[in-house]
Scaffold this active site. Structure first.
Site, PDB file in Angstrom:
ATOM      1  N   ARG A  15       0.841  -1.203   0.000  1.00 13.85           N
ATOM      2  CA  ARG A  15       0.000   0.000   0.000  1.00 13.85           C
ATOM      3  C   ARG A  15       0.876   1.253   0.000  1.00 13.85           C
ATOM      4  O   ARG A  15       0.996   1.940  -0.990  1.00 13.85           O
ATOM      5  CB  ARG A  15      -0.932  -0.019   1.235  1.00 13.85           C
ATOM      6  CG  ARG A  15      -2.133   0.889   1.134  1.00 13.85           C
ATOM      7  CD  ARG A  15      -1.854   2.363   1.296  1.00 13.85           C
ATOM      8  NE  ARG A  15      -1.249   2.682   2.589  1.00 13.85           N
ATOM      9  CZ  ARG A  15      -0.760   3.874   2.893  1.00 13.85           C
ATOM     10  NH1 ARG A  15      -0.811   4.859   2.020  1.00 13.85           N
ATOM     11  NH2 ARG A  15      -0.196   4.083   4.067  1.00 13.85           N
ATOM     12  N   ASP A  16       1.534   1.512   1.109  1.00 16.25           N
ATOM     13  CA  ASP A  16       2.310   2.745   1.242  1.00 16.25           C
ATOM     14  C   ASP A  16       3.425   2.799   0.203  1.00 16.25           C
ATOM     15  O   ASP A  16       3.780   3.868  -0.297  1.00 16.25           O
ATOM     16  CB  ASP A  16       2.888   2.804   2.659  1.00 16.25           C
ATOM     17  CG  ASP A  16       3.421   4.174   3.014  1.00 16.25           C
ATOM     18  OD1 ASP A  16       3.168   5.129   2.263  1.00 16.25           O
ATOM     19  OD2 ASP A  16       4.110   4.289   4.045  1.00 16.25           O
ATOM     20  N   HIS A 207       6.105   4.115  12.604  1.00 16.51           N
ATOM     21  CA  HIS A 207       6.225   4.042  11.151  1.00 16.51           C
ATOM     22  C   HIS A 207       7.325   5.029  10.747  1.00 16.51           C
ATOM     23  O   HIS A 207       7.082   6.226  10.636  1.00 16.51           O
ATOM     24  CB  HIS A 207       4.852   4.426  10.566  1.00 16.51           C
ATOM     25  CG  HIS A 207       4.762   4.481   9.093  1.00 16.51           C
ATOM     26  ND1 HIS A 207       4.065   3.552   8.359  1.00 16.51           N
ATOM     27  CD2 HIS A 207       5.229   5.365   8.187  1.00 16.51           C
ATOM     28  CE1 HIS A 207       4.116   3.870   7.072  1.00 16.51           C
ATOM     29  NE2 HIS A 207       4.817   4.972   6.947  1.00 16.51           N
ATOM     30  N   HIS A 209      10.410   6.563   8.379  1.00 15.52           N
ATOM     31  CA  HIS A 209      10.971   6.698   7.026  1.00 15.52           C
ATOM     32  C   HIS A 209      12.473   6.910   7.142  1.00 15.52           C
ATOM     33  O   HIS A 209      12.950   7.495   8.114  1.00 15.52           O
ATOM     34  CB  HIS A 209      10.330   7.892   6.305  1.00 15.52           C
ATOM     35  CG  HIS A 209       8.981   7.584   5.752  1.00 15.52           C
ATOM     36  ND1 HIS A 209       8.531   8.069   4.551  1.00 15.52           N
ATOM     37  CD2 HIS A 209       7.978   6.820   6.243  1.00 15.52           C
ATOM     38  CE1 HIS A 209       7.302   7.627   4.332  1.00 15.52           C
ATOM     39  NE2 HIS A 209       6.939   6.868   5.337  1.00 15.52           N
ATOM     40  N   CYS A 240      10.003   8.102  -3.870  1.00 11.68           N
ATOM     41  CA  CYS A 240       9.528   8.633  -5.139  1.00 11.68           C
ATOM     42  C   CYS A 240      10.689   8.662  -6.128  1.00 11.68           C
ATOM     43  O   CYS A 240      11.711   9.294  -5.882  1.00 11.68           O
ATOM     44  CB  CYS A 240       8.971  10.037  -4.940  1.00 11.68           C
ATOM     45  SG  CYS A 240       8.509  10.769  -6.508  1.00 11.68           S
ATOM     46  N   ASN A 249       9.704   4.137   3.488  1.00 10.43           N
ATOM     47  CA  ASN A 249       9.778   3.508   4.792  1.00 10.43           C
ATOM     48  C   ASN A 249      11.075   2.725   4.924  1.00 10.43           C
ATOM     49  O   ASN A 249      11.643   2.287   3.932  1.00 10.43           O
ATOM     50  CB  ASN A 249       8.617   2.524   4.940  1.00 10.43           C
ATOM     51  CG  ASN A 249       7.300   3.227   4.880  1.00 10.43           C
ATOM     52  OD1 ASN A 249       6.774   3.447   3.798  1.00 10.43           O
ATOM     53  ND2 ASN A 249       6.787   3.602   6.020  1.00 10.43           N
TER      54      ASN A 249
HETATM   55 MG    MG Z   1       5.167   5.660   4.842  1.00 14.07          MG
END
Ligand code: MG
Length: 312
Positions: A15-16, A207, A209, A240, A249
């Site tokens: 997902r992420d 979570h 990064h 990206c 992440n």
């Molecule tokens: Mg994330």
């Protein structure tokens, strides 16, 4: 050094991670990645997001993804939902758990969902009651919990307040997201410590990064403050490709390799996870940020790597 005996990991790659890919990923490849992750011993996989296809075309086939995967017993398949429409779709697609998101900073929440934080929290009440009716647990993500791209520093008190609201609305767990990878270990230790004081009975996930290379240091700091649940993204999916340095992440395999080297159990088979990470690279068609897989040659067909090959 304070570490838990065991850590629970949620892989958010499907997902992420994939959500940030600009090229459309075919359904069968999404399903293949989730199926590969299901075979690793991971018990939690964030599978997809039930958003409007206009908002995020990459997640357009959420229901098909859920219908296409091979569900492993003992694995919780999580769907992210932005509103009640998404919650209904997620429930119909038989997700095991729902995740909702609200930012800790007004500007980021506005940029992300065009709502105030208060409006988002109100919307979450609707999602919560649908989840309750369906008997599905939900957890609340607080993004930009350690810093905001628009407002800079975020008050810890604000994070506590939102976490408490989410808990009062029925969240089974709270997750703090370091959306821009700005958190540092001291800050993590303080916020995690304060949150456990304020909400001692609410499970907490972190979570992180790895934008500035601090994700694993932040994991160590969070464990020192009592945390034992972390998100990771297979291969480090989520960066990206058009924004240099905007890494995603922390790579799940790097997290697992570190924890195993430290004697912390995860239940994950690292060699199977590395296979999934290599599959993720094939799917996106470029090398991903995860370090452990870069340190090793991919086993050729017929060769089988063992965990012993990876643990220093
Ligand atoms: Mg994330």
């Amino acid at each position: 050094m304070k570490t838990p005996d065991r850590v629970t990991i949620t892989d958010v790659g499907p997902r992420d991670g994939l959500q940030n890919e600009s090229r459309a990923i075919p359904l069968d490849q999404k399903v293949a990645l989730i199926n590969a992750l299901s075979e690793t011993g991971l018990t939690r996989i964030e599978t997809t997001s039930f958003v409007s296809p206009r908002a995020i075309p990459q997640m357009a086939n959420a229901a098909e993804v859920m219908a296409g995967i091979r569900r492993c017993p003992g694995v919780t398949y999580i769907g992210l939902v932005p509103n009640e429409v998404g919650a209904r779709d997620a429930i119909e697609a038989r997700v095991d758990e729902i995740a909702v998101v609200v930012s800790a900073s007004e500007s980021h929440n506005r940029a992300n969902v065009n709502r105030t934080i208060a409006e988002s929290l109100e919307g979450i009440r609707g999602i919560a009651s649908l989840s309750r009716e369906a008997g599905i647990p939900w957890s609340g993500y607080i993004s930009t919990a350690f810093g905001c791209p628009y407002e800079g520093p975020v008050e810890a008190a604000r994070v506590m307040e939102i976490a408490e609201r989410l808990r009062d609305t029925g969240a089974e767990a709270i997750a703090l997201g370091d959306t821009i990878g700005i958190a540092n270990p001291r800050q993590v230790s303080e916020i995690v410590g304060r949150l456990f004081e304020r909400l001692p009975d609410t499970p907490l996930r972190l979570h992180f990064h790895d934008t500035r290379g601090m994700a694993l240091a932040n994991v160590i700091a969070a464990m020192g403050a009592g945390a034992s649940q972390f998100d990771g993204s297979v291969g480090g999916l989520g960066g990206c490709p058009y924004a240099p340095g905007a890494s995603g992440n922390v790579a799940t395999e790097d997290l697992v390799a570190m924890l195993h080297a430290m004697g912390v159990a995860t239940g994950v088979r690292l060699e199977a996870l590395l296979e999934a990470a290599w599959l993720a690279e094939e799917i996106v068609g470029r090398p991903l940020d995860g370090r452990v897989k870069r340190a090793l040659p991919r086993p050729t067909a017929g060769q089988r790597a063992t965990q012993a090959d990876y643990v220093p």
